[in-house]
Scaffold this motif. Structure first.
Motif, short mmCIF file in Angstrom:
data_model
loop_
_atom_site.label_atom_id
_atom_site.label_comp_id
_atom_site.label_asym_id
_atom_site.label_seq_id
_atom_site.Cartn_x
_atom_site.Cartn_y
_atom_site.Cartn_z
N MET A 37 0.88 -1.06 0.04
CA MET A 37 0.09 0.01 0.09
C MET A 37 0.74 1.29 0.04
N GLU A 38 1.86 1.29 0.69
CA GLU A 38 2.63 2.55 1.06
C GLU A 38 3.75 2.62 0.25
N PHE A 39 4.79 1.64 0.27
CA PHE A 39 6.21 1.56 0.00
C PHE A 39 6.56 0.87 -1.35
N LEU A 40 5.72 0.00 -1.73
CA LEU A 40 6.09 -0.94 -2.95
C LEU A 40 5.17 -0.56 -4.21
N SER A 41 5.93 -0.05 -5.06
CA SER A 41 5.14 0.18 -6.34
C SER A 41 5.10 -0.94 -7.33
N ASP A 42 5.70 -1.90 -7.05
CA ASP A 42 5.72 -3.11 -7.89
C ASP A 42 5.85 -4.50 -6.84
N ASP A 43 4.87 -5.56 -7.39
CA ASP A 43 5.25 -6.56 -6.77
C ASP A 43 6.63 -7.42 -6.83
N ILE A 44 7.39 -6.91 -7.61
CA ILE A 44 8.77 -7.49 -7.57
C ILE A 44 9.60 -7.17 -6.61
N LEU A 45 9.28 -5.90 -5.76
CA LEU A 45 10.07 -5.66 -4.41
C LEU A 45 9.77 -6.62 -3.39
N TYR A 46 8.31 -7.05 -3.52
CA TYR A 46 7.90 -7.96 -2.50
C TYR A 46 8.35 -9.19 -2.60
N ASP A 47 8.64 -9.56 -3.95
CA ASP A 47 8.71 -10.98 -4.38
C ASP A 47 10.46 -11.02 -4.15
N ALA A 48 11.20 -10.01 -4.14
CA ALA A 48 12.65 -10.01 -3.97
C ALA A 48 12.78 -10.03 -2.42
N SER A 49 12.04 -10.03 -1.51
CA SER A 49 12.01 -9.85 -0.11
C SER A 49 12.17 -11.40 0.36
N ALA A 50 12.89 -11.59 1.59
CA ALA A 50 12.81 -12.85 2.45
C ALA A 50 11.55 -13.20 2.80
N LYS A 51 11.67 -14.51 2.89
CA LYS A 51 10.26 -15.08 3.60
C LYS A 51 10.92 -15.83 4.82
N LEU A 52 10.10 -17.03 5.47
CA LEU A 52 10.67 -17.65 6.56
C LEU A 52 11.66 -18.87 6.03
N PRO A 53 12.89 -18.65 6.76
CA PRO A 53 13.72 -19.66 6.11
C PRO A 53 13.50 -20.92 6.61
N SER A 54 13.88 -22.13 5.89
CA SER A 54 13.73 -23.34 6.21
C SER A 54 15.18 -24.00 6.97
N GLY A 55 15.10 -24.94 7.99
CA GLY A 55 16.37 -25.60 8.21
C GLY A 55 17.10 -24.69 9.57
N ILE A 56 16.45 -23.87 10.16
CA ILE A 56 16.90 -23.13 11.17
C ILE A 56 17.72 -23.80 12.05
N GLN A 58 19.36 -26.53 11.70
CA GLN A 58 20.51 -27.08 11.03
C GLN A 58 21.48 -26.22 11.09
N GLY A 59 21.15 -24.75 11.25
CA GLY A 59 22.36 -23.51 11.31
C GLY A 59 21.78 -22.71 10.18
N ASN A 60 20.85 -22.84 9.56
CA ASN A 60 20.38 -21.82 8.47
C ASN A 60 19.66 -20.58 8.86
N TYR A 61 20.76 -19.86 9.02
CA TYR A 61 20.24 -18.36 9.69
C TYR A 61 19.83 -17.35 8.57
N PHE A 62 19.75 -17.65 7.18
CA PHE A 62 19.81 -16.65 6.35
C PHE A 62 18.74 -17.07 5.24
N ASP A 63 17.93 -16.07 4.91
CA ASP A 63 16.99 -16.00 3.79
C ASP A 63 17.61 -14.51 3.20
N LEU A 64 18.35 -14.69 2.00
CA LEU A 64 18.84 -13.51 1.48
C LEU A 64 17.76 -12.83 0.34
N GLY A 65 16.52 -13.37 0.24
CA GLY A 65 15.80 -12.76 -0.69
C GLY A 65 16.49 -13.06 -2.02
N ASN A 66 16.10 -12.17 -2.96
CA ASN A 66 16.71 -12.15 -4.18
C ASN A 66 17.40 -10.76 -4.34
N PHE A 67 18.57 -10.84 -4.12
CA PHE A 67 19.48 -9.52 -4.38
C PHE A 67 19.42 -8.84 -5.84
#
Length: 632
Positions: A37-56, A58-67
């Motif tokens: 509503m306020e900050f994203l002018s395109d769904d691409i920005l939300y698509d590029a953001s991280a979600k919930l990482p799996s394998g926490i 196991q030591g997977n602390y990272f969800d880098l999204g799509n840089f």
């Protein structure tokens, strides 16, 4: 009782996980609504953001999204272009993890989020309110660094040297084509054609200690392998909790004991310095130090320039801050320490070109060795006594330092790594023993040459005994630390103080066996011609390898899985690139400047100084001023 305790912990962790997942899902819903509503002018920005990482767990602390998707985003529908802005945030959770030593730690997740470039750090913190953000982990094309003056200076220097190399090479090619031999050698000093011939030149002379080439080459590859593993630990791994188990396995001890390869270079440096100095009739201490400085500094100076200026343009990524913090900022602040070879004392934990602390130790060792040999050259016994005394003193000082660090570390572990590097790992006085042992080895080799028994053959029993001792020295230095993990502080401190010297004794034993023609197949292997070529590149490889590894890891855009097989593949790939970079650096800077320095110093000593001395009523011979004898 133990079963009940484990059951309770499992239930507790499971509840914490469920609570966290539920909270994070609600959080993502809020983020999605507010963002669109306020900050994203395109769904691409939300698509590029991280979600919930799996394998926490196991030591997977990272969800880098799509840089790349975020960084390359451009919206041209507005009056001015709107770019994407990527920020890597850290969220401290209430989830816990217990490592192999029983230590309990909270889990922190690292997630990459994407908004438009008009959003500030406060906007990120308000929207993604569970995360903490810092400016050094944000990237946008709108805020790309401009070309600074030091960048222009670095590019100009490299451009001038490249132009000189190309001109000298073209001139050399024309002369070669016409079959003309130049009367001015200085014109082809920078010729890539001429320097390539020097690079690939090999020798079978029995007067040279060819086994050193194999030892140096294997040592630099060992260092690369260790640093590859060390830097990968800072990257986005999906199985970080596998690392402690990997580090404690006995069969992997060879990776972490690669630190001993540095002592190999110190031992070889001490030995070669001694042999080369003993060949000189007169030793001018000041001249020798200047020669050594000019031998080491040109390539190092180029590395310092690159680290402090143009390195920031060599890549990007979510983890690019490790390049900024480990390589760029130290050089922008502490470059002069590295060029004066005092970084191992003044800033050992944040020195420019991090691995260059070794060069400071090498320079200090060379100065001390030159002074000892220059002052005591006429008495072999005095040289042996002084060198042995410095060796034993260095071991004793190192023992007390390690004992203090171990005692303090039991009650305060927060600064133990910092203090260990500052007080034990990088100082010259704790690194002297291997260098001095190398000097003793050089003195012993000189005595063998003087007594003309250099080709003495040992019996099979004697050879077996010496080789067994050498292998035992190397094995004790490499694996003994694993057996001392539960021992007393005094015993561990003793091992820390002597294991480098024991390693040096093993290296010296191998060199002496090869030197006296008792090396057999090992000498033949270490003296292979391929090692003769690669050993000429070891200095440039050492200078640039840490930078290349950092660039590779910092440019990762996705989470990677750690395994020994992947580590080997990455190491060999990096090594090929390092050899190529080192070859170019050696052709353009190391070999030409080294040859130029010898040419200029020869002209000064043979032509300029004698003329000056004749006018002053003095004579110049082998670097020594003296007045001519007068007769009554």
């Amino acid at each position: 009782m133990q079963l009940v305790k484990m059951l309770f912990i499992s239930i507790f962790i499971t509840l914490k996980t469920l609570i966290f997942i539920q909270t994070h899902l609600e959080y993502l819903k809020i983020v999605a609504k507010s963002s669109k509503m306020e900050f994203l002018s395109d769904d691409i920005l939300y698509d590029a953001s991280a979600k919930l990482p799996s394998g926490i767990y196991q030591g997977n602390y990272f969800d880098l999204g799509n840089f790349d998707e975020c960084y390359n985003y451009v919206n041209t529908s507005e009056e001015s272009p709107v770019f994407g802005k990527y920020c890597l945030g850290q969220m401290n959770t209430e989830m816990i993890h217990t490592d192999v030593s029983g230590k309990i730690e909270n889990i922190s997740l690292h997630s990459g989020f994407c908004l438009n470039s008009y959003c500030s750090l406060d906007d990120f913190s308000k929207i993604f309110y569970l995360h903490n953000f810092t400016e050094d982990k944000c990237h946008s094309k709108q805020t790309q660094s401009s070309i600074l003056r030091e960048n222009v200076f670095t590019i100009v220097i490299i451009g001038i040297v490249t132009a000189v190399v190309l001109s000298s090479t073209l001139f050399d090619m024309v002369l070669s084509y016409k079959g003309i031999e130049t009367r001015k050698p200085i014109m082809v000093i920078f010729s890539a054609l001429e320097n390539t011939k020097k690079m690939f030149a090999t020798s079978n002379s029995s007067d040279q200690i060819l086994c050193i080439n194999g030892i140096k080459t294997i040592s630099i590859f060992w260092i690369i392998f260790f640093h590859e593993h060390l830097v990968w630990k800072e990257g986005p791994l999906s199985n970080r909790y596998d690392l402690p188990n990997f580090d404690e396995v006995v069969k992997n001890a060879y990776i972490f004991q690669a630190l001993l390869a540095v002592d190999t270079f110190l031992t070889v440096a001490g030995m070669l310095t001694t042999l080369s100095m003993l060949k000189k009739k007169n030793i001018n201490i000041f001249t020798c130090i200047i020669h050594r400085y000019l031998r080491l500094t040109p390539v190092l100076a180029i590395a310092v320039l690159m680290h402090s200026s143009i390195l920031r343009y060599f890549g990007n990524g979510p983890c690019w801050n490790i390049v900024e913090s480990n390589l760029i900022e130290p050089c922008r602040n502490n470059w002069w320490m590295t060029l004066l070879y005092v970084q191992n004392y003044l800033q050992p934990t944040s020195c420019c070109v991090p691995q260059s602390w070794y060069l400071a130790v090498d320079m200090h060792g060379f100065i001390v060795a030159t002074i000892i040999i220059a002052l005591l050259k006429k008495s072999m016994r005095k040289m042996v006594f002084v060198t042995a005394f410095i060796t034993l003193t260095g071991i004793a000082v190192t023992y007390f330092i390690c004992y203090g660090l171990r005692s303090t570390g039991k009650s305060n572990t927060s600064n133990i790594i910092y203090d260990s590097r500052r007080m034990y790992y990088t100082p010259t006085h704790t690194r002297f023993p291997p260098y001095m042992i190398g000097m003793l080895c050089g003195l012993f080799m000189k005595s063998i040459q003087s007594s003309r028994v250099g080709k003495c053959r040992l019996t099979q029993v004697q050879s077996f005994a010496v080789w067994s001792a050498a292998i035992s020295f190397l094995a004790i230095s490499t694996f003994m630390s694993l057996a001392l993990s539960d021992e007393t502080t005094a015993l561990i401190a003793l091992y820390d103080a002597v294991h480098r010297s024991i390693w040096s004794l093993g290296i010296c034993s191998i060199i002496l066996m090869c030197f006296t023609h008792n090396g057999g197949i090992i000498n033949k292997f270490l003296s292979l011609k391929i090692f003769q070529v690669l050993s000429k590149l070891t200095y440039c490889i050492y200078i640039f390898h840490f930078m290349i590894i950092h660039l590779k890891v910092a440019s990762l855009k996705t989470v990677v899985h750690f395994s020994i097989f992947d580590l080997l593949i990455d190491t060999w790939g990096s090594t090929v690139i390092m050899i190529g970079v080192a070859f170019l650096a050696s052709l353009t800077f190391e070999l030409p400047i080294f040859t130029l320095e010898n040419y200029v110093s020869g002209c000064i000593e043979d032509k300029i100084i004698p003329v000056f001395c004749r006018k002053c009523g003095r004579t110049w011979k082998l670097g020594i001023f003296s007045r001519p004898k007068t007769t009554n």
